[in-house]
Write an enzyme that holds these catalytic residues in place. Structure first.
Site, short mmCIF file in Angstrom:
data_model
loop_
_atom_site.label_atom_id
_atom_site.label_comp_id
_atom_site.label_asym_id
_atom_site.label_seq_id
_atom_site.Cartn_x
_atom_site.Cartn_y
_atom_site.Cartn_z
N TYR A 120 -2.80 -24.89 -1.82
CA TYR A 120 -3.51 -25.96 -2.28
C TYR A 120 -5.09 -26.03 -1.62
O TYR A 120 -5.29 -24.91 -0.93
CB TYR A 120 -2.73 -26.97 -1.84
N GLN A 156 2.37 -36.72 4.96
CA GLN A 156 1.67 -35.49 4.70
C GLN A 156 0.80 -35.58 3.60
O GLN A 156 0.98 -36.00 2.57
CB GLN A 156 2.71 -34.44 4.14
#
Length: 196
Positions: free
Chosen positions: A152, A71
């Site tokens: 994010y 990820q």
């Protein structure tokens, strides 16, 4: 340490594979030094990071049938904070790095102020995502996931709460999705076709 995973990751992820997990997903692995959440975050922006991840992933593959998903992401406005056990989401006392975000809006009132991204910033971040994807492939990852959640950088573009731009990356949902989908397309173009 400086983005390089170590024995903790080797033991933790290796034991999960040996315990019967079918798919392991890394923590968010940062695409650049300035894209980190904390100084303790894993990275894929230097050659030594690839070698460290390859050690972990090779062990997972050798000891199990588990697949490994890397990820990758960029912290955006949530970056330059302390590791969780020293005060989660609290800015570093010293040594802060500059932050970028869709708009110049701090994540929390006490967070560091990010700079609104320019076209040049978007180009650099795109290049960092593409580079990290290549490094993830070199490390032996079987699958790639782009982190587009939790406030994010890429999720910051999607929500109008943190994206208050007035250019073609702000306003409508289609515009707010433009940069995250551009990242997806650029990463997919370099990620092997046979890998999800």
């Amino acid at each position: 340490e400086n983005g390089t995973v170590g024995d903790f990751h080797f033991v933790h992820l290796g034991s999960l594979a040996m315990g019967g997990a079918g798919l392991l997903v890394s923590e968010m692995t940062c695409i650049s030094r300035d894209g980190r959440i904390t100084p303790g975050c894993a990275g894929l922006y230097e050659t030594k990071h690839v070698d460290a991840w390859r050690r972990v992933i090779d062990y997972v593959h050798a000891q199990s049938d588990a697949k490994f998903c890397m990820q990758i992401g960029h912290a955006g406005a949530k970056g330059s904070t302390r590791v969780a056990w020293q005060g989660m989401d609290k800015p570093l006392a010293t040594g802060n790095w500059p932050l970028i975000a869709p708009s110049a809006i701090p994540f929390y009132p006490s967070s560091q102020m990010p700079k609104e991204m320019t076209s040049a910033d978007m180009g650099l971040v795109t290049g960092d995502f593409v580079s990290a994807a290549g490094m993830a492939d070199d490390s032996g990852a079987d699958m790639l996931e782009l982190h587009m959640a939790h406030g994010y950088l890429l999720s910051g573009f999607i929500t109008p709460v943190s994206n208050q731009r007035t250019d073609d990356h702000g306003g409508s949902l289609a515009n707010r999705l433009r940069f995250p989908l551009h990242i997806f397309d650029q990463v997919r173009a370099v990620w092997p076709d046979e890998k999800p």
